[in-house]
Design an enzyme around this catalytic site. Structure first.
Site, short mmCIF file in Angstrom:
data_model
loop_
_atom_site.label_atom_id
_atom_site.label_comp_id
_atom_site.label_asym_id
_atom_site.label_seq_id
_atom_site.Cartn_x
_atom_site.Cartn_y
_atom_site.Cartn_z
N ASP A 64 0.87 -1.17 0.00
CA ASP A 64 0.00 0.00 0.00
C ASP A 64 0.91 1.22 0.00
OD1 ASP A 64 -2.48 1.41 0.48
OD2 ASP A 64 -3.15 -0.40 1.52
N ASP A 86 -3.12 4.57 -2.36
CA ASP A 86 -4.22 5.06 -1.54
C ASP A 86 -4.77 6.37 -2.11
OD1 ASP A 86 -5.52 4.61 1.16
OD2 ASP A 86 -4.77 6.64 1.50
N HIS A 90 -11.29 -3.11 3.42
CA HIS A 90 -11.27 -2.77 4.85
C HIS A 90 -12.04 -1.50 5.18
CE1 HIS A 90 -8.27 -0.38 2.90
NE2 HIS A 90 -8.17 0.39 3.98
N ASP A 91 -12.60 -0.83 4.17
CA ASP A 91 -13.37 0.39 4.44
C ASP A 91 -14.88 0.16 4.32
OD1 ASP A 91 -11.04 1.90 4.76
OD2 ASP A 91 -10.88 2.28 2.60
C1 NOJ Z 1 -8.21 4.99 2.09
C2 NOJ Z 1 -7.97 3.83 3.00
O1 NOJ Z 1 -8.44 2.67 2.38
C3 NOJ Z 1 -8.66 4.13 4.30
O2 NOJ Z 1 -8.64 3.03 5.17
C4 NOJ Z 1 -8.00 5.33 4.93
O3 NOJ Z 1 -8.70 5.70 6.10
C5 NOJ Z 1 -7.99 6.50 3.96
N1 NOJ Z 1 -7.57 6.13 2.64
C6 NOJ Z 1 -7.04 7.56 4.44
O4 NOJ Z 1 -5.73 7.10 4.21
#
Ligand code: NOJ
Length: 567
Positions: free
Chosen positions: A109, A211, A335-336
């Site tokens: 990442d 990201d 994961h989001d």
């Molecule tokens: C995207 C990531 O997937 C997420 O988990 C993160 O909170 C935000 N970018 C900020 O880096």
């Protein structure tokens, strides 16, 4: 386990990220080996044989770099150091060599949009107005009475500008105030991040997932974002604005191109972009002449209403919009987001697996989906995700989808020998890898069969996608390559029984994978009666689909390669 398909090696020249399956490991929750309740690099190494058994090709590792963990590693204070929570650089070296020894790939990442506020670059930058790192971040004077420079909001809620009394200016942070945005209009920032990429490429990583790629460049004039129609113009919610000035600026494509060039100078390395944009905008991230991201993540299945007609429309729109030579990809979870089995229910999650692994393009799996992990209700007092803490009443926490991997039914699910950083699913005794490995009809074995079929049949790795039929229940399509067999996929996206009449009665075939037990190996012909939540992959008999055959798909719009032609 049902039959596996050991056909000849795929001889095409496709790069590995087009034919392979990507598996996201969220390292905090995968495997703990030092008994601190948090997963680590040695834990990933310990589970590589499992991933190999699943026939995963590539592991995407969420951030493992030094971080104060305000956003669980997406706030980096040292891009080239491993956080002690996860292990050491020696552990990382061992991980990459163990991955490669198994003929798999590892991608990292890359978080280039922002650093931690504890990163030495930011510490330097905030010291004084004339500091040599001042312009590495986005500093701006505010209005009278310390009002922020503009109306941009943080994705996690509230103004995206933080006043810094040391210098009397504001800095911009698209996420937490502990995550100041880098200034990508400064060439020194480009060089610094490209150097970070070089560092990991020298360690032989196979690429990066970047990201929030679409956030990297902001409007030079920092103009106000317009409000979403019908919302309060004084709202503090990110979603109440159209982020037309704070994201997706044309200059971002130059950066993506530079990243791609660097990767290409190291060989077959992949560039993936995390981009939440509508398809019409997403496709620009393939770049001019396809020299941008190899795979701008396609997140449409994450938000789509789970209805056959909607899903079909999404596929068709995406297939139609892809630039010539742009390779598709599909994502069902990360994961989001809420887990797929929670969003659409376990029975449909099996159908979703069949969809993901039979569509045209690279599939990305999120750890635990292969055993049907569901979101775990986390009591308010145990919420740790900053997004959840920022919006306590909106159920915005991402913790429920980040709980520890369920390996077996031992006290801590085989994840650790101590209490984990997030609570475990209460049903881990039943829902776990060990149980499912030995149950032929399990979700895990369904995934494994689907991956196996996909890897061994050119129809799925490089064949065309031909939509056949959609109604309120059924989604049916054909996958076929000039070589290899031809397959019809028929999915019932509802819990009720459904019927599908193939366009040509002469289409005979054999069910090779069924989301429900009972039909694999059986012949099919004529109308297909589906149980609720049932999906079928049917290997069509040679001959079906020849132009002279009444079952030809000629005349049906096909995307992705030459029209289907069968041996
Ligand atoms: C995207 C990531 O997937 C997420 O988990 C993160 O909170 C935000 N970018 C900020 O880096």
């Amino acid at each position: 386990m049902a039959q596996m398909y050991n056909k000849e090696e795929n001889t095409s020249r496709q790069p590995w990220w087009e034919t392979g399956v990507i598996y996201q490991v969220y390292p905090r929750s995968f495997q703990d080996t030092n008994q601190d309740g948090v997963g680590d690099l040695n834990g990933v190494i310990q589970r590589l044989d499992y991933l190999k058994w699943m026939q995963v090709d590539c592991i995407w590792l969420s951030p493992v770099f030094r971080s104060p963990m305000a956003d669980f590693g997406y706030d980096i204070s040292d891009y080239t150091g491993i956080d002690p929570l996860f292990g050491s650089i020696d552990d990382f070296d061992r991980l990459i060599s163990e991955v490669h020894r198994r003929d798999m790939k590892l991608i990292l990442d890359l978080v280039p949009n922002h650093t931690s506020d504890q990163h030495p670059w930011f510490r330097e930058s905030r010291k004084d107005l004339h500091n040599r790192k001042r312009n590495w971040y986005i500093w701006q004077d505010g209005g009278p009475d310390h009002t922020p420079p503009n109306n941009w909001k943080s994705v996690f809620g509230g103004p995206a500008w933080e006043y810094d009394s040391a210098t009397g200016q504001f800095y911009y942070h698209a996420f937490l105030k502990e995550q100041p945005d880098l200034n990508w209009r400064n060439p020194e920032v480009w060089q610094a991040i490209l150097d970070v990429m070089r560092f990991w490429l020298e360690k032989h990583v196979d690429g990066f997932r970047v990201d929030v790629m679409w956030h990297m460049v902001k409007d030079e004039l920092l103009r106000n974002n317009p409000s979403q129609p019908g919302t309060d113009p004084a709202s503090d919610f990110y979603d109440d604005y159209l982020p037309v000035y704070s994201t997706d600026q044309p200059e971002v494509h130059e950066i993506v191109r530079a990243m791609r060039e660097l990767l290409e100078s190291y060989g077959q390395k992949v560039l993936i972009g995390e981009i939440y944009l509508p398809v019409s905008k997403l496709i620009h991230y393939y770049g001019k002449d396809n020299k941008g991201a190899h795979l701008p993540f396609n997140f449409q299945l994450l938000t789509a209403e789970w209805k056959a007609e909607q899903i079909s429309a999404i596929i068709n729109e995406y297939e139609g919009a892809l630039p010539e030579g742009g390779w598709p990809n599909w994502v069902l979870g990360n994961h989001d987001q809420r887990r797929i089995a929670t969003r659409i229910g376990l029975p449909q999650a099996r159908v979703a697996a069949m969809l993901l692994l039979t569509l045209r393009g690279t599939p990305t799996l999120y750890y635990g989906e292969e055993i049907g992990m569901t979101d775990v209700a986390i009591p308010r007092s145990e919420i740790v995700d900053p997004q959840g803490l920022g919006f306590p009443d909106l159920y915005a926490s991402r913790d429920p989808g980040r709980t520890p991997m369920q390996w077996d039914s031992s006290p801590y699910a085989g994840f650790s020998q101590t209490k984990a950083w997030l609570r475990l699913a209460h049903n881990y005794n039943e829902v776990n890898v060990a149980n499912q490995q030995h149950a032929p009809a399990s979700m895990l074995n369904l995934y494994r069969k689907l991956i196996d079929l996909r890897k061994n049949e050119p129809a799925f790795t490089r064949g065309a996608y031909t939509p056949l039929y959609t109604d309120q229940q059924v989604l049916a399509y054909v996958r076929a390559a000039p070589e290899g067999d031809k397959f019809m996929v028929v999915l019932n996206l509802t819990a009720g029984p459904a019927r599908f009449d193939p366009p040509h009665q002469q289409w005979h075939g054999e069910v090779v994978i069924n989301t429900l037990p009972g039909r694999e190996g059986l012949p099919t012909s004529g109308p297909i009666l589906l149980n609720g939540d049932e999906g079928l992959i049917i290997r069509l008999e040679p001959g079906a689909g020849q132009p002279e055959d009444p079952a030809s798909t000629e005349g049906l719009a096909t995307t992705g390669s030459t029209p289907p032609r069968i041996r």
